[in-house]
Design an enzyme around this catalytic site. Structure first.
Site, PDB file in Angstrom:
ATOM      1  N   VAL A  60      20.998  -4.762  43.698  1.00 25.04           N
ATOM      2  CA  VAL A  60      20.897  -4.125  45.012  1.00 25.04           C
ATOM      3  C   VAL A  60      21.852  -2.939  45.053  1.00 25.04           C
ATOM      4  CG1 VAL A  60      21.252  -4.401  47.492  1.00 25.04           C
ATOM      5  CG2 VAL A  60      20.236  -6.264  46.164  1.00 25.04           C
ATOM      6  N   GLY A  94      27.177  -1.495  45.185  1.00 25.38           N
ATOM      7  CA  GLY A  94      26.048  -2.149  44.537  1.00 25.38           C
ATOM      8  C   GLY A  94      26.424  -3.564  44.165  1.00 25.38           C
ATOM      9  N   LYS A  95      25.448  -4.366  43.774  1.00 22.86           N
ATOM     10  CA  LYS A  95      25.723  -5.733  43.330  1.00 22.86           C
ATOM     11  C   LYS A  95      24.524  -6.248  42.568  1.00 22.86           C
ATOM     12  CE  LYS A  95      29.148  -8.719  43.625  1.00 22.86           C
ATOM     13  NZ  LYS A  95      30.565  -8.351  43.491  1.00 22.86           N
ATOM     14  N   GLY A  96      24.777  -7.159  41.635  1.00 23.81           N
ATOM     15  CA  GLY A  96      23.713  -7.778  40.869  1.00 23.81           C
ATOM     16  C   GLY A  96      23.886  -9.277  40.821  1.00 23.81           C
TER      17      GLY A  96
END
Length: 429
Positions: free
Chosen positions: A73, A118-120
């Protein structure tokens, strides 16, 4: 097998059903009111720029193929490339990853970093994977996310369930596919592959630096102070080691195996040694056994939740008995619990300040990788302390000026910085 979702109705993304995202939007709205944020900007910032969902098939060591789900994201790049960790956990879902990406935007902005949020995540229990299975999964995730990550686009880092070796696999996969060595595509790598000194220790060490600032504010000495730590992974272990060096006494810790209490003090070196050999604290003679979440309500001077989010809720907040709550984890305190803690006189150092040490040294690593020039440990530590302490003090000043919580003030500082950048850049499309 990658799907990009852009500008779809919120119901299609199930954003509204995520407690994690509801919490982050609630605290965002509270801070936005403090700074009179234009609703046209607010409505844009409540949603991410982009969401990527990928199927990740791997062949397990026993020959069976299993398909996992991966997410990335990207919330906002108003200030610079997206930046955020990758989490491997069996309960990871889209809403949680969206919430964490949004928090990363405010964290970077609050610390004056030229980065966005952001992030995963991958929905998997990493403890159930062999090393080869975890490597396969990581390389497949990198291949699927390849079009949206990159040193000038989106720079991943470690998070819960991932580590420096995971980052080395990502860097190698990306470099092989791009045809050139690209160390700055990720941060949190081993030093021998272009990583920065202190990156592994940065988040936990930074937790203690911000707790020191809070302790000075309320007149608490760390020497002899009692500490409980909920979560004994990378953040919790380094926070424990650093705060113990300052003379504090660790009286309770918890990991996936349960909680351990010893009012005479827990030997951190013993716990770390056992953890290295056995991966959990199970069967380590540290003290009396209790449920892991009961560590949150052990009476102490300093409580550090350093595991998962949403562990301090309306149900247990009144039982939290500490003077300082340093949020080593992302989102450990629910909004309704904040009110109870404030009423009971708990000084909360919010996650976007308290655990920002990781992204700060990640930023340093990204810069060093791009320059092929590396700073010493003392230089990194000095720069880390400077940014963290300054960020804390800016938030504290606004909290006193507007008579709001430190969480709201820190978030407001970050929102204002993003708003200024968005106004200057304008809207495209």
């Amino acid at each position: 097998m990658t799907k990009e979702l852009r500008s779809l109705p919120e119901s299609d993304l199930l954003f509204g059903e995520s407690p994690a995202l509801q919490r982050v939007i609630a605290i965002f709205d509270a801070a936005a009111r403090v700074v009179d944020l234009d609703e046209n900007i607010a409505v844009r910032l409540r949603r991410p720029d982009k969401v990527v969902i990928a199927s990740l098939p791997i062949r397990h060591d026993n020959g069976a193929v299993k398909v996992y789900t991966g997410f990335r994201v990207q919330h906002s790049h108003a200030l610079g490339p997206y930046k955020g960790g990758i989490r491997y956990h069996p309960d990871v879902d889209l809403g949680e990853v969206c919430a964490l990406a949004m928090l990363m935007t405010w964290k970077c902005a609050t610390m004056n970093l030229p980065l966005g949020g952001g992030k995963g995540g991958v929905r998997v229990d990493p403890l159930q994977l062999s090393t080869s299975e975890k490597e396969q999964l990581t390389r497949r995730y990198t291949a699927e996310m390849g079009p949206v990550i990159g040193p000038e686009k989106d720079i991943p880092a470690p998070d819960m369930g991932t580590d420096e070796y995971t980052m080395a696999w990502i860097m190698d996969t990306y470099s092989q596919r791009s045809g050139q060595f690209t160390p700055e595509v990720v941060t949190g790598k081993p030093v021998d592959t272009g990583g920065s000194v202190l990156r592994r220790e940065a988040t936990g060490r930074g937790v203690v630096y911000t707790i020191e600032e809070a302790a000075r504010e309320i007149g608490l000495s760390l020497k002899g102070a009692t500490v409980s730590i909920h979560g004994f992974g990378n953040v919790g272990t380094h926070a424990a080691h650093t705060i113990a060096q300052r003379g504090a006494k660790i009286i309770a810790i918890a990991d996936v195996s349960g909680g351990y209490v010893n009012t005479r003090g827990i030997d951190v070196d013993t716990a770390l040694s056992h953890l290295t050999r056995h991966r959990t604290l199970e069967s380590c003679a540290l003290g009396d056994r209790i449920a892991a979440d009961d560590v949150l309500t052990v009476p102490c001077d300093i409580l550090i939740p350093a595991a998962t989010g949403h562990v301090i809720t309306e149900k247990n907040a009144a039982k939290v008995r500490c003077k300082i709550l340093g949020e080593g984890a992302n989102g450990p305190t629910m909004p309704e619990a904040d009110t109870i803690l404030e009423r009971n006189g708990v000084f909360t150092v919010p996650d976007i300040v308290c655990n920002a040490g990781g992204v700060i040294v990640s930023y340093f690593e990204w810069v060093q990788g791009g320059m092929n020039f590396f700073w010493t440990e003392d230089e990194i530590d000095s720069r880390l302390q400077g940014l963290l302490r300054a960020g804390f003090q800016r938030a504290l000043a606004l909290a006193k000026e507007r008579k709001v919580t430190l969480r709201t003030a820190a978030l407001a500082n970050g929102i204002q910085r993003v708003e200024r950048a968005m106004r200057l850049r304008g809207m495209y499309g």
